[in-house]
Design an enzyme around this catalytic site. Structure first.
Site, PDB file in Angstrom:
ATOM      1  CE  LYS A  46       2.973  12.451  -1.794  1.00  0.00           C
ATOM      2  NZ  LYS A  46       3.937  11.830  -2.609  1.00  0.00           N
TER       3      LYS A  46
ATOM      4  CG  ASP B 169       5.750  11.375   3.547  1.00  0.00           C
ATOM      5  OD1 ASP B 169       6.326  10.831   2.594  1.00  0.00           O
ATOM      6  OD2 ASP B 169       5.804  10.937   4.718  1.00  0.00           O
TER       7      ASP B 169
ATOM      8  CG  MET C 100      -0.391   2.670  -0.208  1.00  0.00           C
ATOM      9  SD  MET C 100       0.295   3.584  -1.601  1.00  0.00           S
ATOM     10  CE  MET C 100       1.615   2.510  -2.133  1.00  0.00           C
TER      11      MET C 100
ATOM     12  N   GLY D 269       8.876   5.146   6.469  1.00  0.00           N
ATOM     13  CA  GLY D 269       9.481   3.894   5.997  1.00  0.00           C
ATOM     14  C   GLY D 269      10.788   4.142   5.283  1.00  0.00           C
TER      15      GLY D 269
HETATM   16  N1  SAH Z   1       7.808   4.379   1.996  1.00  0.00           N
HETATM   17  C1  SAH Z   1       6.852   3.731   2.892  1.00  0.00           C
HETATM   18  C2  SAH Z   1       5.575   3.340   2.183  1.00  0.00           C
HETATM   19  C3  SAH Z   1       4.754   4.499   1.701  1.00  0.00           C
HETATM   20  S1  SAH Z   1       3.250   3.998   0.957  1.00  0.00           S
HETATM   21  C4  SAH Z   1       7.524   2.516   3.538  1.00  0.00           C
HETATM   22  O1  SAH Z   1       8.629   2.149   3.147  1.00  0.00           O
HETATM   23  O2  SAH Z   1       6.925   1.944   4.446  1.00  0.00           O
HETATM   24  C5  SAH Z   1       2.118   4.146   2.296  1.00  0.00           C
HETATM   25  C6  SAH Z   1       1.708   2.789   2.823  1.00  0.00           C
HETATM   26  O3  SAH Z   1       2.734   2.240   3.641  1.00  0.00           O
HETATM   27  C7  SAH Z   1       0.493   2.813   3.722  1.00  0.00           C
HETATM   28  O4  SAH Z   1      -0.701   2.850   2.969  1.00  0.00           O
HETATM   29  C8  SAH Z   1       0.646   1.502   4.453  1.00  0.00           C
HETATM   30  O5  SAH Z   1       0.262   0.417   3.660  1.00  0.00           O
HETATM   31  C9  SAH Z   1       2.147   1.427   4.638  1.00  0.00           C
HETATM   32  N2  SAH Z   1       2.576   1.923   5.967  1.00  0.00           N
HETATM   33  C10 SAH Z   1       3.403   2.936   6.216  1.00  0.00           C
HETATM   34  N3  SAH Z   1       3.615   3.089   7.539  1.00  0.00           N
HETATM   35  C11 SAH Z   1       2.903   2.130   8.147  1.00  0.00           C
HETATM   36  C12 SAH Z   1       2.700   1.727   9.507  1.00  0.00           C
HETATM   37  N4  SAH Z   1       3.272   2.382  10.512  1.00  0.00           N
HETATM   38  N5  SAH Z   1       1.886   0.676   9.749  1.00  0.00           N
HETATM   39  C13 SAH Z   1       1.299   0.001   8.747  1.00  0.00           C
HETATM   40  N6  SAH Z   1       1.451   0.320   7.447  1.00  0.00           N
HETATM   41  C14 SAH Z   1       2.243   1.363   7.153  1.00  0.00           C
END
Ligand code: SAH
Length: 252
Positions: free
Chosen positions: A59, A37, A171, A91
């Protein structure tokens, strides 16, 4: 009989490839097919073999390149055709990553799934900004919520933020004003400190701070863009919460 491939749901962490697990690195390096993604950092994708096929199913809030059902179908189709699939997610796959839905779809089709955890962005951001999500003197509870997703107003966050508690909102950039309003309606003090961390664990990371009531202005005037997290609680205002070398303070 045809060999059925395995689908690996792999957490790619918040950005910096140094934060990948060893299992993730090994799988990415030997992958023939990577389905990823938009949040997966290019530096992580660059670790794949030159002849690996990379498929983006990026997305964003407003634009879904591939609907979730089609992503599920793609994973199942490739595995049934005998290919191992590395499904790379920003993440951790099971924290707001729809990993649960993808794993269910695979299992329902008789496809083997392995989950490789990743550093979820809340943990990466907190570490990079030196904010202890729990601290014996300031917080003994930490919660993760989604600030967009299905009906913000229907979500019950009562009691998740406040004294002794840390709330991390994923988000939440687009809905920052509603979030501040919702929390204050729930009784949270307008002075409750918070930090917004944009692009955590990437060279362009920023850490911005404000009291809860100032969240909408902070996001607007600071031109905060996704991906960013909002961390609310006293832990964000401790004297030792010194920001990293990439961080900039937003002057109130
Ligand atoms: N699975 C991911 C989250 C996906 S939802 C995880 O565990 O982190 C997507 C949201 O994750 C984004 O809108 C933001 O709020 C957060 N996010 C993901 N990567 C980020 C980063 N490098 N810095 C800040 N927020 C992040």
């Amino acid at each position: 009989m045809n060999k059925v491939g395995t689908v690996y749901l792999v957490g790619a962490g918040p950005g910096d490839p140094e934060l990948l697990t060893l299992r993730a690195v090994r799988l990415i390096e030997r992958a023939e097919l990577v389905v990823h993604d938009g949040l997966v950092d290019p530096a992580v994708l660059a670790m794949a073999r030159r002849d690996a096929k990379l498929v983006s199913v990026a997305k964003s809030r407003a634009r879904h390149t591939l609907p979730q059902g089609e992503i599920n179908a793609l994973l199942v189709r490739e595995a049934l055709a005998g290919r191992d699939v590395i499904r790379l997610k920003g993440g951790d796959p099971f924290v707001f990553g729809r990993g649960g839905e993808e794993a269910e779809a695979c299992r329902a089709a008789g496809v083997r799934v392995e989950i490789v955890p990743g550093v979820t962005s809340a943990l990466g951001a907190a570490a990079a900004a030196q904010i202890a999500l729990t601290h014996r003197d300031a917080a003994s509870v930490v919660s993760f919520v989604a600030g967009q997703c299905k009906g913000l107003s229907e979500q019950n966050w009562a009691g998740l933020a406040g004294k002794g508690r840390t709330l991390v909102i994923y988000m939440g950039v687009k809905t920052a004003a509603q979030i501040a309003e919702k929390l204050m309606e729930d009784g949270l003090a307008p002075e409750m400190p918070l930090a917004v961390i944009e692009n955590a664990c990437r060279p362009d990371m920023r850490v911005l701070r404000a009291p809860l009531a100032g969240l909408p202005e902070l996001v607007e005037q600071g031109r905060v863009r996704s991906p960013a997290l909002i961390i609310i609680g006293e832990v964000t205002a401790r004297e030792d919460a010194v920001v990293g070398r990439f961080a900039a303070e937003f002057a109130q």
